[in-house]
Each structure stands twice: as structure tokens, then as C-alpha cells.
Design a protein around this motif. Sequence first.
Motif, PDB file in Angstrom:
ATOM      1  N   VAL A 187       0.785  -1.243  -0.056  1.00  0.00           N
ATOM      2  CA  VAL A 187      -0.001   0.215   0.149  1.00  0.00           C
ATOM      3  C   VAL A 187       0.813   1.199  -0.032  1.00  0.00           C
ATOM      4  CG1 VAL A 187      -1.712   1.414   1.209  1.00  0.00           C
ATOM      5  CG2 VAL A 187      -1.743  -1.282   1.336  1.00  0.00           C
ATOM      6  N   ALA A 188       0.679   2.270  -1.021  1.00  0.00           N
ATOM      7  CA  ALA A 188       1.461   3.526  -1.082  1.00  0.00           C
ATOM      8  C   ALA A 188       0.878   4.581  -0.092  1.00  0.00           C
ATOM      9  CB  ALA A 188       1.525   3.883  -2.456  1.00  0.00           C
ATOM     10  N   LEU A 189       1.562   5.436  -0.113  1.00  0.00           N
ATOM     11  CA  LEU A 189       0.953   6.744   0.602  1.00  0.00           C
ATOM     12  C   LEU A 189      -0.021   7.202   0.038  1.00  0.00           C
ATOM     13  CD1 LEU A 189       4.425   8.092   2.250  1.00  0.00           C
ATOM     14  CD2 LEU A 189       2.720   6.608   3.368  1.00  0.00           C
ATOM     15  N   PRO A 190      -1.193   7.855   0.913  1.00  0.00           N
ATOM     16  CA  PRO A 190      -1.908   8.875  -0.016  1.00  0.00           C
ATOM     17  C   PRO A 190      -1.662   9.863  -0.822  1.00  0.00           C
ATOM     18  CG  PRO A 190      -2.587   8.496   2.378  1.00  0.00           C
ATOM     19  CD  PRO A 190      -1.067   8.054   2.316  1.00  0.00           C
ATOM     20  N   SER A 191      -0.639  10.539  -0.606  1.00  0.00           N
ATOM     21  CA  SER A 191       0.074  11.662  -1.534  1.00  0.00           C
ATOM     22  C   SER A 191       0.275  10.803  -2.950  1.00  0.00           C
ATOM     23  CB  SER A 191       1.326  12.259  -1.079  1.00  0.00           C
ATOM     24  OG  SER A 191       2.311  11.302  -0.641  1.00  0.00           O
ATOM     25  N   GLN A 192       0.964   9.578  -2.780  1.00  0.00           N
ATOM     26  CA  GLN A 192       1.567   8.844  -3.828  1.00  0.00           C
ATOM     27  C   GLN A 192       0.052   8.370  -4.940  1.00  0.00           C
ATOM     28  OE1 GLN A 192       3.885   6.089  -1.558  1.00  0.00           O
ATOM     29  NE2 GLN A 192       5.363   6.498  -2.844  1.00  0.00           N
ATOM     30  N   LEU A 193      -0.986   8.446  -4.449  1.00  0.00           N
ATOM     31  CA  LEU A 193      -2.290   8.209  -5.151  1.00  0.00           C
ATOM     32  C   LEU A 193      -2.449   8.976  -6.151  1.00  0.00           C
ATOM     33  CD1 LEU A 193      -4.335   5.721  -4.707  1.00  0.00           C
ATOM     34  CD2 LEU A 193      -5.755   7.614  -3.710  1.00  0.00           C
ATOM     35  N   LEU A 194      -2.051  10.289  -6.116  1.00  0.00           N
ATOM     36  CA  LEU A 194      -2.261  11.387  -7.000  1.00  0.00           C
ATOM     37  C   LEU A 194      -1.209  11.048  -8.377  1.00  0.00           C
ATOM     38  CD1 LEU A 194      -1.945  14.685  -4.802  1.00  0.00           C
ATOM     39  CD2 LEU A 194      -3.949  13.165  -5.334  1.00  0.00           C
ATOM     40  N   GLU A 195      -0.146  10.254  -7.887  1.00  0.00           N
ATOM     41  CA  GLU A 195       0.673   9.996  -9.268  1.00  0.00           C
ATOM     42  C   GLU A 195       0.524   8.749  -9.791  1.00  0.00           C
ATOM     43  OE1 GLU A 195       2.689  12.125 -10.169  1.00  0.00           O
ATOM     44  OE2 GLU A 195       2.068  13.440  -8.561  1.00  0.00           O
ATOM     45  N   ARG A 196      -0.445   7.929  -8.947  1.00  0.00           N
ATOM     46  CA  ARG A 196      -0.672   6.433  -9.472  1.00  0.00           C
ATOM     47  C   ARG A 196      -1.950   6.200 -10.027  1.00  0.00           C
ATOM     48  NH1 ARG A 196       3.061   2.547  -7.895  1.00  0.00           N
ATOM     49  NH2 ARG A 196       1.495   1.124  -8.115  1.00  0.00           N
ATOM     50  N   ARG A 197      -3.182   6.991  -9.932  1.00  0.00           N
ATOM     51  CA  ARG A 197      -4.272   6.778 -10.377  1.00  0.00           C
ATOM     52  C   ARG A 197      -4.381   7.532 -11.635  1.00  0.00           C
ATOM     53  NH1 ARG A 197      -8.877   5.134  -6.829  1.00  0.00           N
ATOM     54  NH2 ARG A 197     -10.247   6.133  -8.470  1.00  0.00           N
ATOM     55  N   PRO A 198      -4.595   6.717 -12.655  1.00  0.00           N
ATOM     56  CA  PRO A 198      -4.581   7.504 -14.322  1.00  0.00           C
ATOM     57  C   PRO A 198      -6.093   8.584 -14.223  1.00  0.00           C
ATOM     58  CG  PRO A 198      -5.273   5.167 -14.373  1.00  0.00           C
ATOM     59  CD  PRO A 198      -4.551   5.295 -12.864  1.00  0.00           C
ATOM     60  N   ASP A 199      -7.070   7.922 -13.588  1.00  0.00           N
ATOM     61  CA  ASP A 199      -8.386   8.795 -13.637  1.00  0.00           C
ATOM     62  C   ASP A 199      -8.127  10.277 -12.818  1.00  0.00           C
ATOM     63  OD1 ASP A 199      -8.072   7.483 -11.302  1.00  0.00           O
ATOM     64  OD2 ASP A 199     -10.129   7.649 -10.904  1.00  0.00           O
ATOM     65  N   ILE A 200      -7.283  10.031 -11.657  1.00  0.00           N
ATOM     66  CA  ILE A 200      -7.037  11.458 -11.039  1.00  0.00           C
ATOM     67  C   ILE A 200      -6.058  12.404 -11.887  1.00  0.00           C
ATOM     68  CG2 ILE A 200      -5.806  12.199  -8.990  1.00  0.00           C
ATOM     69  CD1 ILE A 200      -6.814  10.080  -7.383  1.00  0.00           C
ATOM     70  N   ALA A 201      -5.125  11.663 -12.433  1.00  0.00           N
ATOM     71  CA  ALA A 201      -3.966  12.412 -13.241  1.00  0.00           C
ATOM     72  C   ALA A 201      -4.819  12.909 -14.550  1.00  0.00           C
ATOM     73  CB  ALA A 201      -2.939  11.346 -13.856  1.00  0.00           C
ATOM     74  N   ALA A 202      -5.751  12.247 -15.034  1.00  0.00           N
ATOM     75  CA  ALA A 202      -6.401  12.860 -16.256  1.00  0.00           C
ATOM     76  C   ALA A 202      -7.439  13.952 -15.650  1.00  0.00           C
ATOM     77  CB  ALA A 202      -7.570  11.754 -17.009  1.00  0.00           C
ATOM     78  N   ALA A 203      -7.847  13.847 -14.514  1.00  0.00           N
ATOM     79  CA  ALA A 203      -8.542  15.062 -14.013  1.00  0.00           C
ATOM     80  C   ALA A 203      -7.900  16.035 -13.967  1.00  0.00           C
ATOM     81  CB  ALA A 203      -9.370  14.555 -12.756  1.00  0.00           C
ATOM     82  N   GLU A 204      -6.700  16.007 -13.418  1.00  0.00           N
ATOM     83  CA  GLU A 204      -5.786  17.178 -13.326  1.00  0.00           C
ATOM     84  C   GLU A 204      -5.359  17.945 -14.463  1.00  0.00           C
ATOM     85  OE1 GLU A 204      -1.368  18.600 -11.286  1.00  0.00           O
ATOM     86  OE2 GLU A 204      -1.906  16.505 -11.370  1.00  0.00           O
ATOM     87  N   ARG A 205      -5.151  16.887 -15.612  1.00  0.00           N
ATOM     88  CA  ARG A 205      -4.619  17.416 -16.719  1.00  0.00           C
ATOM     89  C   ARG A 205      -5.776  18.396 -17.411  1.00  0.00           C
ATOM     90  NH1 ARG A 205      -1.152  15.443 -14.607  1.00  0.00           N
ATOM     91  NH2 ARG A 205       0.850  15.113 -15.687  1.00  0.00           N
TER      92      ARG A 205
END
Length: 498
Positions: free
Chosen positions: A294-312
Motif C-alpha cells: 500500500v502506497a501513501l495517500p500522496s502517492q495516489l495522485l501519481e498512481r491513479r490514471p483517472d486522477i491524473a486525467a482530471a488534473e490535466r
Amino acid sequence: MITANLAKARGTRLLSLLALSIALSACAVGPDYKRPEINTPAQFKQVAGWKAAVPSDALERGAWWELYGDAELNDLVGRLNVSNQNLAAAEAQYRQARALVRGARAAFYPSLSTNAGVTRSGQGGGQNVVTTSDVISSGGSRSTITKNYDLSLNASWELDIWGKLRRSLESSKAGFEASAGDLAAAKLSYQSELAQSYLQLRVLDDQQRLLDATVDAYARSLKLTENQYRAGIVPKSDVSQARTQLKSTEAQAIDLKWQRAQLEHAIAVLVGVSPAELSIAPREQLPQLPQIPVALPSQLLERRPDIAAAERRVISANADIGIAEAAWYPDLTISASGGYRGSSFADWIELPNRFWSIGPSLAMTLFDGGARSAEVERTEAVYDQTVAQYRQSVLDGFREVEDYLVQLRVMEQEAQVQQQAVESARESLRLIQNQYKAGTVDFNSVVTVQATALNNERTALTLLGNRLTASVQLIAALGGGWTVDQLVPPADQDDKLD
């Protein structure tokens, strides 16, 4: 000498204009992007007892389904990656977004066009028709008919003084990367769906084996009861109970077949074939339940493609504000044209017929009834909307990870207790069967214990299936093996603009 001095002066002015344009283009109107603030917890609430992720963990490799140690699952996921039609549609959308980036980049360069043609025109009221340049008198009227040949080369270059083109490219690039994130998210979703269906199918196989074995045991129990009835040891009602229990369990075993068939059909569609073309043979070995780092919550922003797409999409919306604000400033375009124009085809392309022109032009809207202000307001509202959607995507990601963490931890505890119940039910069944053979209990007591034992065995398998499904869902919630570095694949690195 005078002509040379004039040409030199024009060249100097043009170079000065270009230098000024370059200096002005060092900055672009509109706000520069800053990632929206997110309240990220130091760790997940339900992470107690879980292993922390490190770079050497298997989940980092990308092929997360290999954690289950099932070669057939690996093969099916490989087929899905190549043949799934929904992924093919998402990949086509990704290529559309990539083409938009190339189109936005093309606006930085001059455009060239050429034209060749012949025109024929007339003036006057004469009725006579001629096919060459001439003047005809007829009844006091004059008619002039001319023919012109044109060959020209035109060039136009819009200088990006206020950064409108760069903001447009920035928006297109962010949209392209968002599309790449959407593609990765879709692929992860379908991989997760396939893995869940496959693991449930294997659990059904184990339930099928349990029910088939139980049917065999109940058939032996019926035979024993029939023998005891013929010997006058037990009443006929015991035989009826034994037969009822056998047939009811046979019906349960048959019922599993359509459930398994539906899972097999779903897998077939996911790998891009019709259900008739795929058969998955039953087998005894169940896939293993993996240990998931299990990664840290902050790493979830870099590991979830849907979150990355939302930021783009936030980046794209931010750049659109700059495009809208650039409409308040004049556009500077340098245009040039040259070629030949003559009235005779024979001497068309000759030096006396040559023409050329070059010069800058400024274009600016002076009044538009508030259209530009409205567009800026609209883009700012779109930006606020995408920021809210991005933050919601992050919150949803945190919630999903917390849900599956607690689900797996609680179900692990439940599985331990359920296993104890299974062992106790097996022992009770063994004892009650011995007592029935000895004639110390009636068959109704045996039926009750047998039903309890079977229910506990099936509950344990259902719980295992739920744990396997939750493990897949947790891996997907953690982003699988994906990282934000994969937003632009290596083959598309040439689409980047430094």
C-alpha cells in the motif's frame, strides 16, 4: 543606390519587428498553472497491518495481475489488452487528442499556399463576343473583354506576441495527456473487471466440486438409509428425507452452471471474441490471494490514471483562460505574396509580369458587445468546475482505498473465524453420522448437521471469492502498476514541446 537603401531600410524594420515580437512572446497572457491544493492525509486510516510499498514491490512492475500466480489469467489479460473493442475506441480517442496537439503546434509556423488560374472578364454593352483581349464597336457601343493569367505564392505568419498560440498548445497538450489518462483508466478498469470475473469463475469451480462431492456423500447416505429401512431399523420417512436432501443439493449444483457460463461469456466479450469462441476448462487449483503493498495517500495522485486525467483537464481549462484573455489584444500577422500576372499565355511568366508584396498587419476587435468578457468569464467558470471535479476525484480515490483496505482486513478476520466454523461443522458431521449408524439418533438430526456443514463450506468459499474480488478492487484503487510518467508513452515523446 536609392533602391538598395530602401531595401536595406525595409529589412532593418522587418528584423526590428521580429526582434520585438520575440521579446514580447517571452510572456503569455493568462494565469500560469498551479496544482489545486489538496488536503492529503499522512497515511490511510485503515492501513494498520498492511505492508508499505517500496520501489522493489511487484505492484510497481505494471503487470499487477501476475500477483495471483495464474498463467491463464495472465494470458486472458494479454488478449484483453490487444483485442478489447472498448479499449480500441478509447485508443482512437487518444490518437484524436494527439492529432490536435500536432495541429496546435502547426500554428507556430508560417503557412504557404499557391494559386494558378485564368480569368476572363468583360465591360461595356456590345453584343459581339471575342476570345482574346480586344475592344469591339457595335452600333455605337463599346465592349471590352480581357483575359488574365495568374500564378502566385502566398505566405502568412501569425506572431505569437501575447501567447495565444502557446496557450492553445498548452491546452491541447493537457487534453492529450488527459486522454492518455482516460485510456489508462479504461484499460485498468477492464483488466480489473476481467480479473474479478475470472477469480469468481474459479471460486464457482471450487463450489461445484464441493457440491458434487456432497451429492456423492448424500447418495451414499441415501443408500445406507434405504438398507436400514429394508432391515426395519429406520422408518420410511428417513428415506424420504435423505432423497429430498440429495435432490435439493443436486439442484444447487446444477444452478451453478448458468452462473459459471455467464462469467465465461463476460470474459469472452472482454477479450474481444464471441462467447462461442471461448471455453475455460474447470480446474482444481484456486489462484492465490496476494500480499498487496500500500502506497501513501500522496502517492495516489501519481498512481491513479483517472486522477491524473482530471488534473490535466484543470491544466487545459487554465490555459483556455489565457486564450480568452488574448482576444483583448491585437493579432500581428506578416503576409507576403509574389508571382506572375499577364494577359497573354505566351509571355505570362516573364519578368515584366512579376509582382510581389510583403508587410505586417494588426487586427483588433474594438467593440463586440461584451462577447470577449463573457468568454473570459465562461473559461474561468469552466476552470473552477474542473478544479472541483479534480478534488472530488481525489476524495473518491481516497475513499475507495480506505473501503477496500478495511474490507480486506475485516474479511481476513472473518475468514479465520469461518474456517473454525467449517472445522467444527466437519467434526459434528463425523460424530452425528457415527451416532446414526449406531442407531442412537434419528436421521432428522443427521440432515440438520449435514445442511449446517454444507452451508459453512459454501460460506467459506464465498468469503474467499469476496476477498479475491476485494483484492483486485484495492489494486485498481491504488492505480495498478501505473504511474504518472506513463501519461505520454515513449512513442509520443516527439509530441512534447519544450
